[in-house]
Every structure is written in structure tokens, then in C-alpha cells.
Design a protein around this motif. Structure first.
Motif, PDB file in Angstrom:
ATOM      1  N   TYR A   1       0.813  -1.219   0.000  1.00  0.00           N
ATOM      2  CA  TYR A   1       0.000   0.000   0.000  1.00  0.00           C
ATOM      3  C   TYR A   1       0.849   1.273   0.000  1.00  0.00           C
ATOM      4  O   TYR A   1       0.310   2.374   0.040  1.00  0.00           O
ATOM      5  CB  TYR A   1      -0.933   0.014   1.209  1.00  0.00           C
ATOM      6  N   GLY A   2       2.167   1.129  -0.006  1.00  0.00           N
ATOM      7  CA  GLY A   2       3.045   2.288  -0.024  1.00  0.00           C
ATOM      8  C   GLY A   2       3.454   2.795   1.341  1.00  0.00           C
ATOM      9  O   GLY A   2       4.090   3.856   1.461  1.00  0.00           O
ATOM     10  N   ASN A   3       3.117   2.069   2.415  1.00  0.00           N
ATOM     11  CA  ASN A   3       3.568   2.457   3.745  1.00  0.00           C
ATOM     12  C   ASN A   3       5.060   2.172   3.897  1.00  0.00           C
ATOM     13  O   ASN A   3       5.545   1.128   3.468  1.00  0.00           O
ATOM     14  CB  ASN A   3       2.791   1.687   4.820  1.00  0.00           C
ATOM     15  N   GLY A   4       5.776   3.098   4.528  1.00  0.00           N
ATOM     16  CA  GLY A   4       7.218   2.965   4.686  1.00  0.00           C
ATOM     17  C   GLY A   4       7.605   2.160   5.903  1.00  0.00           C
ATOM     18  O   GLY A   4       6.843   2.028   6.863  1.00  0.00           O
ATOM     19  N   THR A   5       8.832   1.605   5.881  1.00  0.00           N
ATOM     20  CA  THR A   5       9.338   0.762   6.962  1.00  0.00           C
ATOM     21  C   THR A   5      10.525   1.430   7.658  1.00  0.00           C
ATOM     22  O   THR A   5      11.102   2.389   7.154  1.00  0.00           O
ATOM     23  CB  THR A   5       9.750  -0.610   6.422  1.00  0.00           C
ATOM     24  N   GLU A   6      10.910   0.884   8.796  1.00  0.00           N
ATOM     25  CA  GLU A   6      11.887   1.540   9.657  1.00  0.00           C
ATOM     26  C   GLU A   6      13.253   1.807   9.009  1.00  0.00           C
ATOM     27  O   GLU A   6      13.891   2.813   9.348  1.00  0.00           O
ATOM     28  CB  GLU A   6      12.068   0.734  10.946  1.00  0.00           C
ATOM     29  N   PRO A   7      13.756   0.971   8.099  1.00  0.00           N
ATOM     30  CA  PRO A   7      15.027   1.337   7.460  1.00  0.00           C
ATOM     31  C   PRO A   7      15.010   2.717   6.805  1.00  0.00           C
ATOM     32  O   PRO A   7      16.047   3.378   6.710  1.00  0.00           O
ATOM     33  CB  PRO A   7      15.218   0.228   6.421  1.00  0.00           C
ATOM     34  N   LEU A   8      13.834   3.191   6.377  1.00  0.00           N
ATOM     35  CA  LEU A   8      13.743   4.528   5.793  1.00  0.00           C
ATOM     36  C   LEU A   8      14.128   5.602   6.806  1.00  0.00           C
ATOM     37  O   LEU A   8      14.720   6.627   6.442  1.00  0.00           O
ATOM     38  CB  LEU A   8      12.329   4.803   5.280  1.00  0.00           C
ATOM     39  N   ASP A   9      13.802   5.371   8.079  1.00  0.00           N
ATOM     40  CA  ASP A   9      14.178   6.332   9.114  1.00  0.00           C
ATOM     41  C   ASP A   9      15.694   6.459   9.206  1.00  0.00           C
ATOM     42  O   ASP A   9      16.232   7.562   9.378  1.00  0.00           O
ATOM     43  CB  ASP A   9      13.633   5.889  10.474  1.00  0.00           C
TER      44      ASP A   9
ATOM     45  N   PHE B   1       2.274 -13.442  10.136  1.00  0.00           N
ATOM     46  CA  PHE B   1       2.720 -12.087   9.803  1.00  0.00           C
ATOM     47  C   PHE B   1       2.046 -11.099  10.748  1.00  0.00           C
ATOM     48  O   PHE B   1       0.831 -11.126  10.921  1.00  0.00           O
ATOM     49  CB  PHE B   1       2.359 -11.740   8.358  1.00  0.00           C
ATOM     50  N   ILE B   2       2.849 -10.212  11.338  1.00  0.00           N
ATOM     51  CA  ILE B   2       2.353  -9.228  12.294  1.00  0.00           C
ATOM     52  C   ILE B   2       2.813  -7.850  11.827  1.00  0.00           C
ATOM     53  O   ILE B   2       4.007  -7.613  11.665  1.00  0.00           O
ATOM     54  CB  ILE B   2       2.895  -9.506  13.709  1.00  0.00           C
ATOM     55  N   THR B   3       1.874  -6.937  11.629  1.00  0.00           N
ATOM     56  CA  THR B   3       2.191  -5.609  11.116  1.00  0.00           C
ATOM     57  C   THR B   3       1.513  -4.547  11.957  1.00  0.00           C
ATOM     58  O   THR B   3       0.309  -4.635  12.235  1.00  0.00           O
ATOM     59  CB  THR B   3       1.733  -5.454   9.651  1.00  0.00           C
ATOM     60  N   ALA B   4       2.276  -3.532  12.369  1.00  0.00           N
ATOM     61  CA  ALA B   4       1.733  -2.404  13.132  1.00  0.00           C
ATOM     62  C   ALA B   4       1.706  -1.165  12.242  1.00  0.00           C
ATOM     63  O   ALA B   4       2.710  -0.808  11.621  1.00  0.00           O
ATOM     64  CB  ALA B   4       2.577  -2.138  14.367  1.00  0.00           C
ATOM     65  N   TYR B   5       0.550  -0.501  12.175  1.00  0.00           N
ATOM     66  CA  TYR B   5       0.362   0.715  11.394  1.00  0.00           C
ATOM     67  C   TYR B   5       0.228   1.898  12.348  1.00  0.00           C
ATOM     68  O   TYR B   5      -0.490   1.824  13.349  1.00  0.00           O
ATOM     69  CB  TYR B   5      -0.905   0.610  10.541  1.00  0.00           C
ATOM     70  N   ASP B   6       0.887   3.025  12.024  1.00  0.00           N
ATOM     71  CA  ASP B   6       0.796   4.184  12.913  1.00  0.00           C
ATOM     72  C   ASP B   6      -0.178   5.245  12.428  1.00  0.00           C
ATOM     73  O   ASP B   6      -0.339   6.292  13.066  1.00  0.00           O
ATOM     74  CB  ASP B   6       2.177   4.809  13.148  1.00  0.00           C
ATOM     75  N   GLY B   7      -0.818   5.027  11.259  1.00  0.00           N
ATOM     76  CA  GLY B   7      -1.764   5.993  10.736  1.00  0.00           C
ATOM     77  C   GLY B   7      -1.118   7.156  10.018  1.00  0.00           C
ATOM     78  O   GLY B   7      -1.814   8.027   9.486  1.00  0.00           O
ATOM     79  N   ALA B   8       0.217   7.178   9.979  1.00  0.00           N
ATOM     80  CA  ALA B   8       0.938   8.274   9.317  1.00  0.00           C
ATOM     81  C   ALA B   8       1.728   7.766   8.112  1.00  0.00           C
ATOM     82  O   ALA B   8       2.655   8.422   7.656  1.00  0.00           O
ATOM     83  CB  ALA B   8       1.872   8.958  10.309  1.00  0.00           C
ATOM     84  N   GLY B   9       1.353   6.569   7.638  1.00  0.00           N
ATOM     85  CA  GLY B   9       2.038   6.019   6.477  1.00  0.00           C
ATOM     86  C   GLY B   9       3.262   5.201   6.799  1.00  0.00           C
ATOM     87  O   GLY B   9       4.089   4.939   5.915  1.00  0.00           O
ATOM     88  N   ASN B  10       3.386   4.762   8.058  1.00  0.00           N
ATOM     89  CA  ASN B  10       4.548   3.984   8.482  1.00  0.00           C
ATOM     90  C   ASN B  10       4.105   2.659   9.097  1.00  0.00           C
ATOM     91  O   ASN B  10       3.039   2.585   9.722  1.00  0.00           O
ATOM     92  CB  ASN B  10       5.366   4.755   9.522  1.00  0.00           C
ATOM     93  N   ILE B  11       4.948   1.635   8.961  1.00  0.00           N
ATOM     94  CA  ILE B  11       4.649   0.332   9.560  1.00  0.00           C
ATOM     95  C   ILE B  11       5.892  -0.254  10.225  1.00  0.00           C
ATOM     96  O   ILE B  11       7.029   0.127   9.931  1.00  0.00           O
ATOM     97  CB  ILE B  11       4.129  -0.679   8.507  1.00  0.00           C
ATOM     98  N   GLY B  12       5.627  -1.203  11.126  1.00  0.00           N
ATOM     99  CA  GLY B  12       6.655  -2.089  11.667  1.00  0.00           C
ATOM    100  C   GLY B  12       6.140  -3.503  11.500  1.00  0.00           C
ATOM    101  O   GLY B  12       4.924  -3.729  11.503  1.00  0.00           O
ATOM    102  N   TYR B  13       7.030  -4.484  11.350  1.00  0.00           N
ATOM    103  CA  TYR B  13       6.528  -5.830  11.076  1.00  0.00           C
ATOM    104  C   TYR B  13       7.531  -6.905  11.508  1.00  0.00           C
ATOM    105  O   TYR B  13       8.727  -6.652  11.701  1.00  0.00           O
ATOM    106  CB  TYR B  13       6.225  -5.995   9.585  1.00  0.00           C
TER     107      TYR B  13
END
Length: 443
Positions: free
Chosen positions: A287-295, A402-414
């Protein structure tokens, strides 16, 4: 006013206007140091491997993108140029493992002529940075004539396009391939290396293997699926998004520290794809949500923290009976519980998604297209943001949670946890849940 005459004059001058926009790219050596210049100015590549999410690339500080072929090349060059990005343009050289035969002169000639036409079409585009002649043509190969074909293409590019250097990209770094490129393809200007868990060794080995010119890290990212520990039934164990982020940070620091000869890099993969799992290499989800390596890339490229950070995963575990849980093996039809803990640096409210998926059996090499395995429905019995109770599938085989957390700001952790459902010879008796942490074998 004679508009027809004016249009004719403008059309006649169009080629000259375009040539004036060409950014000349050149390599300069100062002692043992190499530098890439673009329009006479130093240009260090902070690149992304892929053609999607270009606005996000600019946002985090990237300056270049990489393609693997000339499909939609003009479109990608134009979109990159609008955003001030350059393009490492890939020429997809036929691969032996995919059936290309370098013993067939007509096929080799046809490939050459195809690329010659593409070079003539694209060489004056202002976004063009360099030509990447082939990607991992050395993967599982035995016909070394491929390097002769690479040389012919590189020589042709130098004749037609004096403004852009050439590279060829190998799968990892091996002394044999370095020597063959040096001997058979002397018109290659820059060594390109795809490397993952082996990045630090590869960077440190370039000169030792005989290459004294400049190089780029053409793909890099998490531990590759061939580089990690496996479960007893052979499923590779994937790093969580937070574990990957730590790997990206360490590896990029090593790339940056090698700037005397390393001209920069292209992080992989700037998008999402199914490769072993749906999350292994993608820096985004579907869906285009970014992941922690982007930080971590944002911090490295812009020297400041991102405005909103991704959720971070601090722990995850599966609970089950001591009898029923043996080296991640679960009894079919029996209930188990998974617990997870996410933290958000911005205190965003998180929403956690749980999914059970069959282990992929369509595993390819070299990034070839794979089909995604199906999710298994009806197994999840209870779920919250912290835990999920599910019934192990009644069909014996390998699966992943599979476990995915969404923050509502376009970011995820998994994270995903592999497990094996085995038939229970004693039937589906009730069991008492007992906390037991699965050893995931991360390195």
C-alpha cells in the motif's frame, strides 16, 4: 506573424536545445581517490533501487534512482528529472540461467543492436547518470563469453555517448568475476556490486581482488534469504523491520566510510515485491507504507531525524504447550497464542494486523518473479494489538504468522514467525498454555 515558420525554426533547434541540457558525467582520479563529477561538480550517489515513490525518495534525501531495463525508460527519466533525480539506466543483458545462449551469434547481435538503438534514443536525456550493462549475469553461469558481449556494448556506448560512464553489476563480489571483467570488458568504467549480508566484506575486498578503479554498491539491504539461519524444515528466518533497520544503518555507515573509491549506492528495494516472503526486501508494503530502514536512511542522508518515525518492534513470542511446541512445530488443530510488543517514537496510536500465510514454495533466484502464497482464513480466534490466539492449521505443512503495526501516518513495523503444523497423533486434546519463546535464530 508566420506561426508555421516559427514552429519550423523551433523544431529545427530542438536537438541543440536538448544537447545543451545534457549533464556531462565524468570520473576523476586524484591519487588513490576516485570522484564522480556531474557538470563539473562532485556527485555522490544516494540512490534508491526502483522507480516508484519518487517523492518519498526526494523527501528522505535521495538523489538518484536505478532501473534494471529500458522498459518505460523515457517515462522514468522524465519523472526523475522533474524531481531533480538522476537515473542509473539498466540494460537487461540476457542471462544464461534464463536461457540466453551466448553461443548463438544472431541472438547476441540482436541484443547488441537493440541496446544500440536505446542508447541513441536516451543518451542526451538530462537525467541520465550512467549505463548499467547487465545485472548479475554471473549468477549460476558457465559461459564466460557473456563478458565479451558486455564489452561490445560498453565500447559502443563510449563511441555514441561520451558523456556517461558504464558499469556492470555482479551478484556479490568474487575474484574470478572481477578478473574476467578486467580482462574481457575493459570499457567498463565502474564496478557495480549487489551485496546484502556480505556487504562489509565485499566493500573491503574490491581492491584486494584487483579492481583499483571506482565502484558502486548497486543493490544493498537486509540479510539475503540465502544468508540467514533456517528452521529445521528449511524455512529461512527473516529479520524484523527493526532488526533490518539496524543492519541498514551499520552497512550504510561502511559504504559512506569508503567514499574514496565507492561513488555511492542504491538501496534495495524501493517498492514491494514477493521474494521468499512479501516483506523480505521491500522498503514499503503493497500500500506504499514505509518501513523503519527509511528512518535510518533519512538520518544518514539529511543528518536529522525524520518528522515521523516508524513503529519499532521490541519483542515477539509464541506461547504453547511444552509437548506441542518442539522447535517451532505446532500440533494441528490446537490453539496457540502469539504476543508482540510495538513501540512508537511519536506515540502514535497503533493498529496491529495479524495474518497466517502458507510458506512460499515458489522460490526463484536473482529476483525473478515469484507468486505470493495464499493467506489461510478462519484460523484466528481472538486478536488485539498485543496478542492473537489461533488454531494451528489442520493441513500439515509450513506457515508463517505475519504481524504488522500501522501508525496511521504512512509507516509500519513488522515481523513474521515461521512455524510448522504437524498432525497430532493424540487428537486435539485441550492443553494448558505455557509461555515459551521461539528461538528465531537471528544473526
Amino acid at each position: 506573424m508566420n506561426y508555421k515558420k516559427l514552429i519550423t525554426i523551433l523544431f529545427a533547434f530542438t536537438p541543440f536545445l536538448l544537447v545543451a541540457q545534457v549533464a556531462k558525467v565524468e570520473l576523476v582520479q586524484k591519487g588513490s581517490k576516485w570522484e564522480l563529477l556531474r557538470d563539473g561538480k562532485p556527485y555522490y550517489i544516494k540512490g534508491v533501487g526502483g522507480q516508484l515513490h519518487l517523492d518519498k525518495a526526494v523527501e528522505i534525501g535521495a538523489n538518484s534512482i536505478r532501473t534494471w531495463s529500458t522498459e518505460k525508460a523515457k517515462e522514468y527519466l522524465d519523472e526523475a528529472h522533474k524531481r531533480g533525480l538522476t537515473v542509473c539506466m539498466g540494460l537487461w543483458v540476457g542471462q544464461e540461467r534464463q536461457g540466453f545462449d551466448y553461443g548463438k551469434a544472431e541472438a547476441v547481435k540482436g541484443q547488441f543492436e537493440h541496446f544500440k538503438k536505446k542508447v541513441q534514443e536516451l543518451k542526451d536525456h538530462p537525467a541520465l547518470l550512467m549505463w548499467a550493462i547487465g545485472n548479475e549475469v554471473d549468477l549460476f553461469y558457465t559461459d564466460y563469453r557473456v563478458w565479451d558481449a558486455v564489452q561490445d556494448i560498453a565500447e559502443m556506448i563510449h563511441e555514441l555517448d561520451p558523456n556517461h560512464p558504464t558499469t556492470t553489476v555482479t551478484a556479490g563480489l568474487h575474484q574470478k568475476d572481477v578478473q574476467k571483467i578486467m580482462k574481457q570488458a575493459p570499457d567498463i568504467d565502474i564496478m557495480g556490486i549487489n551485496t546484502y549480508g556480505d556487504l562489509i566484506r565485499a566493500v573491503d575486498s574490491v581492491e584486494h581482488f584487483g579492481w583499483h578503479g571506482p565502484f558502486i554498491i548497486a543493490e544493498w539491504g537486509p540479510n539475503g534469504h540465502w544468508e540467514v539461519a533456517k528452521t529445521p524444515w528449511g524455512a529461512p528466518i527473516e529479520q524484523s523491520s527493526s532488526e533490518k533497520a539496524a543492519s541498514y544503518e551499520k552497512r550504510y555507515a561502511h559504504i559512506a566510510a569508503s567514499a574514496d573509491r565507492c561513488l555511492g549506492s542504491y538501496v534495495f528495494q524501493w517498492g514491494q515485491k514477493q521474494e521468499t516472503t512479501s516483506t523480505w526486501y521491500g522498503l514499503f508494503d503493497v500500500y506504499g507504507n514505509g518501513t523503519e530502514p527509511l528512518d535510518r536512511l533519512y538520518q544518514a542522508w539529511k543528518s536529522s531525524p525524520p518528522p515521523n518515525s516508524c513503529p519499532r518492534i521490541s519483542s515477539y513470542e509464541i506461547l504453547g504447550s511444552k509437548k506441542g511446541l518442539e522447535k517451532n512445530r505446532l500440533n494441528a488443530g490446537v490453539k496457540y497464542e502469539v504476543r508482540v510488543k510495538f513501540e512508537d517514537p511519536d506515540n502514535d496510536r497503533l493498529k496491529v494486523k495479524w495474518e497466517i500465510v502458507q510458506e512460499s514454495t515458489d522460490i526463484k533466484s536473482g529476483g525473478d518473479a515469484e507468486s505470493a502464497p495464499p493467506a489461510v482464513l478462519g484460523l484466528i480466534k481472538r486478536k488485539s494489538n498485543e496478542s492473537m490466539t489461533f488454531k494451528a492449521p489442520n493441513i500439515e505443512g509450513a506457515y508463517r504468522v505475519f504481524i504488522t503495526a500501522y501508525d496511521g501516518a504512512g509507516n509500519i513495523g513488522y515481523v513474521n514467525i515461521p512455524f510448522y503444523a504437524k498432525m497430532n497423533p493424540n487428537g486435539n486434546e485441550k492443553i494448558q498454555l505455557k509461555k515459551r519463546k521461539i528461538s528465531l535464530g537471528y544473526r
